[in-house]
Design an enzyme around this catalytic site. Structure first.
Site, mmCIF file in Angstrom:
data_model
loop_
_atom_site.group_PDB
_atom_site.id
_atom_site.type_symbol
_atom_site.label_atom_id
_atom_site.label_comp_id
_atom_site.label_asym_id
_atom_site.label_seq_id
_atom_site.Cartn_x
_atom_site.Cartn_y
_atom_site.Cartn_z
ATOM 1 N N GLY A 1 0.834 -1.205 0.000
ATOM 2 C CA GLY A 1 0.000 0.000 0.000
ATOM 3 C C GLY A 1 0.865 1.250 0.000
ATOM 4 N N LYS B 1 -6.937 3.307 20.843
ATOM 5 C CA LYS B 1 -6.974 4.060 19.583
ATOM 6 C C LYS B 1 -8.403 4.078 19.031
ATOM 7 C CE LYS B 1 -4.940 6.211 16.166
ATOM 8 N NZ LYS B 1 -4.596 5.776 14.847
ATOM 9 N N VAL C 1 0.340 6.340 4.956
ATOM 10 C CA VAL C 1 1.095 5.588 5.963
ATOM 11 C C VAL C 1 2.159 4.702 5.312
ATOM 12 C CG1 VAL C 1 0.846 3.738 7.672
ATOM 13 C CG2 VAL C 1 -0.708 5.676 7.709
HETATM 14 N N1 LIG Z 1 -2.913 8.606 7.440
HETATM 15 C C1 LIG Z 1 -2.676 8.585 8.755
HETATM 16 O O1 LIG Z 1 -2.089 9.541 9.302
HETATM 17 C C2 LIG Z 1 -3.065 7.391 9.594
HETATM 18 C C3 LIG Z 1 -3.642 6.243 9.045
HETATM 19 N N2 LIG Z 1 -3.923 5.146 9.856
HETATM 20 C C4 LIG Z 1 -4.482 3.913 9.298
HETATM 21 O O2 LIG Z 1 -3.569 3.338 8.371
HETATM 22 C C5 LIG Z 1 -4.286 2.666 7.326
HETATM 23 C C6 LIG Z 1 -3.832 3.237 5.980
HETATM 24 O O3 LIG Z 1 -4.204 4.612 5.961
HETATM 25 P P1 LIG Z 1 -3.711 5.640 4.849
HETATM 26 O O4 LIG Z 1 -2.309 5.359 4.447
HETATM 27 O O5 LIG Z 1 -4.055 6.990 5.349
HETATM 28 O O6 LIG Z 1 -4.691 5.234 3.647
HETATM 29 P P2 LIG Z 1 -4.539 5.558 2.103
HETATM 30 O O7 LIG Z 1 -5.891 5.464 1.497
HETATM 31 O O8 LIG Z 1 -3.737 6.809 1.918
HETATM 32 O O9 LIG Z 1 -3.638 4.359 1.577
HETATM 33 C C7 LIG Z 1 -4.074 3.071 1.265
HETATM 34 C C8 LIG Z 1 -3.219 2.606 0.098
HETATM 35 O O10 LIG Z 1 -3.463 1.219 -0.136
HETATM 36 C C9 LIG Z 1 -3.428 1.036 -1.528
HETATM 37 N N3 LIG Z 1 -4.099 -0.204 -1.908
HETATM 38 C C10 LIG Z 1 -5.431 -0.474 -1.879
HETATM 39 N N4 LIG Z 1 -5.671 -1.728 -2.332
HETATM 40 C C11 LIG Z 1 -4.461 -2.239 -2.667
HETATM 41 C C12 LIG Z 1 -4.042 -3.476 -3.226
HETATM 42 N N5 LIG Z 1 -4.913 -4.451 -3.518
HETATM 43 N N6 LIG Z 1 -2.721 -3.679 -3.452
HETATM 44 C C13 LIG Z 1 -1.814 -2.716 -3.164
HETATM 45 N N7 LIG Z 1 -2.152 -1.503 -2.645
HETATM 46 C C14 LIG Z 1 -3.453 -1.283 -2.400
HETATM 47 C C15 LIG Z 1 -4.125 2.256 -2.100
HETATM 48 O O11 LIG Z 1 -3.775 2.383 -3.459
HETATM 49 P P3 LIG Z 1 -4.590 3.384 -4.458
HETATM 50 O O12 LIG Z 1 -4.411 4.759 -3.882
HETATM 51 O O13 LIG Z 1 -3.874 3.206 -5.759
HETATM 52 O O14 LIG Z 1 -6.004 2.934 -4.470
HETATM 53 C C16 LIG Z 1 -3.531 3.355 -1.215
HETATM 54 O O15 LIG Z 1 -2.333 3.848 -1.770
HETATM 55 C C17 LIG Z 1 -5.781 2.908 7.613
HETATM 56 O O16 LIG Z 1 -6.351 1.817 8.276
HETATM 57 C C18 LIG Z 1 -5.774 4.137 8.512
HETATM 58 O O17 LIG Z 1 -6.885 4.172 9.366
HETATM 59 C C19 LIG Z 1 -3.656 5.182 11.179
HETATM 60 C C20 LIG Z 1 -3.135 6.289 11.754
HETATM 61 C C21 LIG Z 1 -2.763 7.473 11.031
HETATM 62 C C1 LIG Z 2 -6.671 10.519 16.070
HETATM 63 C C2 LIG Z 2 -7.417 11.014 14.861
HETATM 64 C C3 LIG Z 2 -8.846 11.240 15.187
HETATM 65 C C4 LIG Z 2 -6.761 12.329 14.508
HETATM 66 O O1 LIG Z 2 -7.443 13.060 13.545
HETATM 67 C C5 LIG Z 2 -7.277 9.979 13.767
HETATM 68 O O2 LIG Z 2 -6.625 8.965 13.945
HETATM 69 C C6 LIG Z 2 -7.975 10.088 12.458
HETATM 70 O O3 LIG Z 2 -8.277 11.183 12.006
HETATM 71 O O4 LIG Z 2 -8.210 9.006 11.875
#
Ligand SMILES: NC(=O)C1=CN([C@@H]2O[C@H](COP(=O)(O)OP(=O)(O)OC[C@H]3O[C@@H](n4cnc5c(N)ncnc54)[C@H](OP(=O)(O)O)[C@@H]3O)[C@@H](O)[C@H]2O)C=CC1
Ligand SMILES: CC(C)(CO)C(=O)C(=O)O
Length: 298
Positions: A7, A181, A11
């Site tokens: 992904g 969380k 993150v």
């Molecule tokens: N962003 C943050 O600050 C935080 C995020 N999280 C958690 O982390 C997790 C990821 O979040 P985040 O990074 O923000 O999400 P995003 O939507 O930014 O990233 C998800 C990624 O996964 C990719 N993806 C989806 N399906 C596939 C597949 N079959 N094969 C390969 N790649 C794939 C997507 O690709 P494409 O874009 O091409 O569809 C996308 O790039 C979530 O559960 C979120 O709740 C937790 C704390 C903080």
């Molecule tokens: C902790 C919080 C609520 C910060 O915005 C978060 O994890 C989110 O937005 O998914």
């Protein structure tokens, strides 16, 4: 230690850029285009006005089985996990798997994986993705991590090497770690998405604060004995610390993307149903978010 990241979202790119300072890292992306951009232009990381560029390897997910990894961080959204789990079941059993998702609905499916070493994590960094391989670090925190199956040794090299700039903290009990969380995500995310407000407004507006407390009270009625004593204070602290931020659920709704509401409120409601508990405010909030998702999907 060969590190894979599935992904290339906010993150996944942050983990790839950070860990590639110390380990050979390959990011597995959904599209060939994104893999090509990472390979040729690198991952651009902006933090507090400073820009850095990192060059991990990248490959599209359909080439995943050609690569041998020692550990794999899974950084897709909860609702994108089923496709990934199928690939993981078909591939080598040897890598340690670390799941970075918010929510808890993935715990049930993790039990069906045959791998020896499984971990779950609560990511406390705040990261935004603005372009194919461009990210912005809006809050550097840490990653809490706990063993789901196996022991700490399979990834201890990563945990030790990455500190202090990209810290991990071991937690003994994965359930209470994820619950802490999820309490914050259950209160802050859906309320801010329905009310269209920043995290800070939830505590500065006395009426929104009453609503937040109501949701928290219902949440804690389900998990009472597993929640830490300071869980409500921690939610207030997160609202204060991230006051100008828009929650990920609000951003998903605004961008017409699906949200992780099923993994968060959906999971809470399913646990409440098993205990024959009614959570009227939380149930209403769940339907509101599902309704907003439905409206955007039409
Ligand atoms: N962003 C943050 O600050 C935080 C995020 N999280 C958690 O982390 C997790 C990821 O979040 P985040 O990074 O923000 O999400 P995003 O939507 O930014 O990233 C998800 C990624 O996964 C990719 N993806 C989806 N399906 C596939 C597949 N079959 N094969 C390969 N790649 C794939 C997507 O690709 P494409 O874009 O091409 O569809 C996308 O790039 C979530 O559960 C979120 O709740 C937790 C704390 C903080
Ligand atoms: C902790 C919080 C609520 C910060 O915005 C978060 O994890 C989110 O937005 O998914």
């Amino acid at each position: 230690m060969k590190v894979g990241i599935i992904g290339g979202g906010a993150v996944g790119l942050f983990f790839a850029a950070s860990l590639s300072q110390w380990f050979p890292v390959t990011v597995f992306t959904r599209t060939q285009e994104q893999a090509h951009t990472i390979q040729t232009k690198g991952i651009k990381v902006e933090e507090a006005g400073e820009l850095s560029v990192r060059f991990p390897e990248a490959a599209p997910m359909d080439q995943f089985s050609r690569h041998a990894m020692d550990c794999i961080f899974i950084a897709v959204k909860q609702y994108q996990l089923p496709a990934i789990l199928e690939r993981l079941k078909e591939s080598s059993l040897s890598p340690a798997l670390i799941f970075l998702q918010n929510g808890m609905s993935h715990l049930t499916v993790l039990k069906t994986l045959p791998h020896q070493h499984l971990y779950v994590a609560a990511v406390e960094h705040g990261v935004l993705k603005s372009d194919t391989a461009d990210i912005h670090v809006r809050g550097r925190g840490q990653t809490k991590i706990a063993v789901f199956r196996g022991d700490e040794r399979a990834i201890s090299a990563i945990v030790e090497q990455a500190a202090p700039s990209f810290p991990f903290e071991w937690k003994a009990d994965y359930e209470s770690m994820l619950l802490g969380k999820m309490a914050a995500n259950s209160v802050i995310n859906p309320l801010t998405a329905v009310l269209r407000v920043t995290n800070g407004e939830l505590i500065s507006n006395p009426y929104y604060l009453k609503m937040a407390k109501t949701i928290y009270r219902e949440f804690s009625s389900v998990f009472a004995n597993k929640l830490s004593a300071g869980a409500w204070e921690e939610i207030v602290h997160i609202c204060r610390k991230t006051a100008p931020n828009r929650s990920s659920m609000l951003k998903d709704i605004e961008s017409k993307r699906p949200t992780e509401v099923d993994a968060i409120l959906g999971y809470v409601l399913s646990q409440a149903a098993e205990k024959d508990l009614k959570l009227p405010a939380l149930q209403a909030l769940y339907y509101m978010i599902k309704g907003l998702e439905y409206k955007e999907a039409e």
